[in-house]
Design a protein around this motif. Structure first.
Motif, short mmCIF file in Angstrom:
data_model
loop_
_atom_site.label_atom_id
_atom_site.label_comp_id
_atom_site.label_asym_id
_atom_site.label_seq_id
_atom_site.Cartn_x
_atom_site.Cartn_y
_atom_site.Cartn_z
N VAL A 101 -0.60 5.01 0.30
CA VAL A 101 -1.82 5.81 0.42
C VAL A 101 -1.46 7.25 0.77
O VAL A 101 -0.54 7.50 1.55
CB VAL A 101 -2.75 5.22 1.52
CG1 VAL A 101 -4.01 6.06 1.69
CG2 VAL A 101 -3.13 3.79 1.17
N LEU A 127 -8.35 10.12 -10.29
CA LEU A 127 -7.52 9.60 -9.21
C LEU A 127 -7.60 10.45 -7.95
O LEU A 127 -7.59 9.93 -6.83
CB LEU A 127 -6.07 9.50 -9.68
CG LEU A 127 -5.81 8.54 -10.85
CD1 LEU A 127 -4.36 8.62 -11.28
CD2 LEU A 127 -6.18 7.11 -10.47
N ARG A 166 -0.16 -0.82 -4.41
CA ARG A 166 -1.48 -0.21 -4.60
C ARG A 166 -1.38 1.25 -4.18
O ARG A 166 -1.16 1.56 -3.00
CB ARG A 166 -2.55 -0.92 -3.77
CG ARG A 166 -2.80 -2.36 -4.14
CD ARG A 166 -3.42 -2.49 -5.52
NE ARG A 166 -3.73 -3.89 -5.86
CZ ARG A 166 -2.87 -4.72 -6.42
NH1 ARG A 166 -1.64 -4.32 -6.71
NH2 ARG A 166 -3.22 -5.97 -6.70
N ASP A 207 -3.21 -0.20 -9.39
CA ASP A 207 -2.31 -1.30 -9.11
C ASP A 207 -0.98 -1.02 -9.81
O ASP A 207 -0.81 -0.02 -10.52
CB ASP A 207 -2.92 -2.64 -9.53
CG ASP A 207 -3.17 -2.76 -11.03
OD1 ASP A 207 -2.56 -2.02 -11.82
OD2 ASP A 207 -3.98 -3.63 -11.41
N ARG A 259 -3.07 5.02 -3.79
CA ARG A 259 -4.40 5.62 -3.63
C ARG A 259 -4.25 6.96 -2.94
O ARG A 259 -3.44 7.12 -2.02
CB ARG A 259 -5.31 4.70 -2.82
CG ARG A 259 -6.77 5.14 -2.77
CD ARG A 259 -7.67 3.99 -2.29
NE ARG A 259 -9.05 4.40 -2.22
CZ ARG A 259 -9.65 4.84 -1.11
NH1 ARG A 259 -8.97 4.90 0.03
NH2 ARG A 259 -10.92 5.21 -1.11
N PRO A 275 -6.80 9.36 -1.17
CA PRO A 275 -8.18 9.57 -0.72
C PRO A 275 -8.41 10.90 0.01
O PRO A 275 -9.12 10.95 1.02
CB PRO A 275 -8.40 8.39 0.22
CG PRO A 275 -7.05 8.20 0.85
CD PRO A 275 -6.04 8.52 -0.23
N ILE A 291 0.81 -1.21 0.00
CA ILE A 291 0.00 0.00 0.00
C ILE A 291 0.85 1.27 0.00
O ILE A 291 1.88 1.35 0.67
CB ILE A 291 -0.97 0.02 1.20
CG1 ILE A 291 -0.21 -0.09 2.53
CG2 ILE A 291 -2.01 -1.08 1.08
CD1 ILE A 291 -1.09 0.16 3.74
N SER A 339 -10.63 9.08 -5.82
CA SER A 339 -9.72 8.24 -5.01
C SER A 339 -9.58 6.83 -5.57
O SER A 339 -9.42 5.87 -4.82
CB SER A 339 -10.21 8.17 -3.55
OG SER A 339 -10.46 9.44 -3.02
N ARG A 340 -9.62 6.69 -6.88
CA ARG A 340 -9.53 5.36 -7.47
C ARG A 340 -8.14 4.78 -7.26
O ARG A 340 -7.14 5.44 -7.56
CB ARG A 340 -9.86 5.41 -8.96
CG ARG A 340 -9.94 4.02 -9.60
CD ARG A 340 -10.43 4.08 -11.02
NE ARG A 340 -9.49 4.66 -11.95
CZ ARG A 340 -8.43 4.02 -12.44
NH1 ARG A 340 -8.16 2.78 -12.06
NH2 ARG A 340 -7.64 4.60 -13.31
N PRO A 341 -8.05 3.56 -6.75
CA PRO A 341 -6.73 2.96 -6.54
C PRO A 341 -6.08 2.53 -7.85
O PRO A 341 -6.77 2.20 -8.82
CB PRO A 341 -7.03 1.75 -5.65
CG PRO A 341 -8.45 1.42 -5.93
CD PRO A 341 -9.14 2.71 -6.25
#
Length: 260
Positions: free
Chosen positions: A111, A163, A131, A171, A133, A135, A109, A167-169
């Protein structure tokens, strides 16, 4: 207690900054921001450090801010208090101004600032488990670290809007396809590759490297102007009822998992 940020100066002029708070998914505290800021500032004035690598623990780069610590560090009702005087923003400012080449090794992650930090790195490598993200708007906040300026330049305005607002993750493979990651590597090779590339950067002629890096990165004043505009808006939103409500709800949901 082990240091939550480990700073190691390796052979070949590479400074390795490792986030070391696995029990909290490397969520960043004010003390961690201060340690990373100091490590970057020291690298810029060192004759021995030619490149910096950011890494996390296996399977986790960073969950972003430790929100409980962040809200405590960023609270304030007087001018000069709040986010604009926080360790987080001090680190972000240093990150944007750092002259030493930076490389990120992202496993798992990434984030919030864990993702936007990568926009300032010269090279980014990811594992298949990465990943990314961002947010911010979900939490009633706005983008930070000049991401509202840098991300549209990198991926286009429409994709950046998706994005940052939704907040679309991402990969690892999509991040590479969008130009946010140089290569996707097996997790057990990730940090080794990042260090190897950082070593190559550190071995280049310093003057030519610095001048070329500045040309590639473009208008530094624009980056810093975006960063400061975001900081002002972020501070205002952080004090807003909608953000306070969203952050309190998030902390309430996450409390059982994060209490220790």
């Amino acid at each position: 207690m082990a240091d939550t940020v480990a700073i190691d100066d390796l052979q070949g002029g590479v400074r390795l900054i490792t986030l070391n708070r696995p029990e909290k998914k490397n969520a960043l505290t004010g003390a961690m921001y201060d340690a990373m800021r100091e490590a970057l500032a020291e690298a810029d004035v060192s004759d021995q450090v030619g490149a910096v690598v950011f890494a996390g623990q296996p399977g986790m780069f960073s969950a972003g801010n430790d929100l409980a610590d962040f809200m405590e560090q960023s609270s304030g009702d007087k001018a000069g208090d709040g986010f604009t005087a926080s360790p987080a923003l001090a680190f972000i400012r240093q990150l944007a101004r750092t002259r030493t080449p930076m490389v990120a090794a992202v496993d798992g992650i990434a984030v919030g600032i864990g993702a936007t930090l990568c926009l300032h790195c010269d090279l980014v490598y990811a594992s298949p488990a990465a990943r990314l993200r961002m947010p911010f708007v979900e939490l009633g906040l706005v983008p930070e670290a000049a991401s509202s300026y840098l991300l549209p330049l990198r991926v286009g305005r429409l994709r950046a809007t998706e994005l940052l607002l939704l907040s679309r993750p991402l990969d690892a493979d999509e991040a590479q396809a969008l130009g946010l990651v140089n290569a996707v590597l097996p997790a057990d090779m990730l940090v080794e590759q990042a260090i190897a590339q950082a070593t190559r950067l550190a071995a280049l002629p310093r003057g030519a490297l610095a001048a070329s890096r500045a040309l590639i990165r473009g208008d530094q004043a624009q980056v810093e102007a975006a960063l400061e505009a975001e900081a002002k808006a972020f501070d205002a939103q952080l004090r807003s009822p909608e953000s306070q409500e969203r952050l309190a709800a998030f902390l309430s949901r996450s409390k059982p998992a994060s209490s220790a």
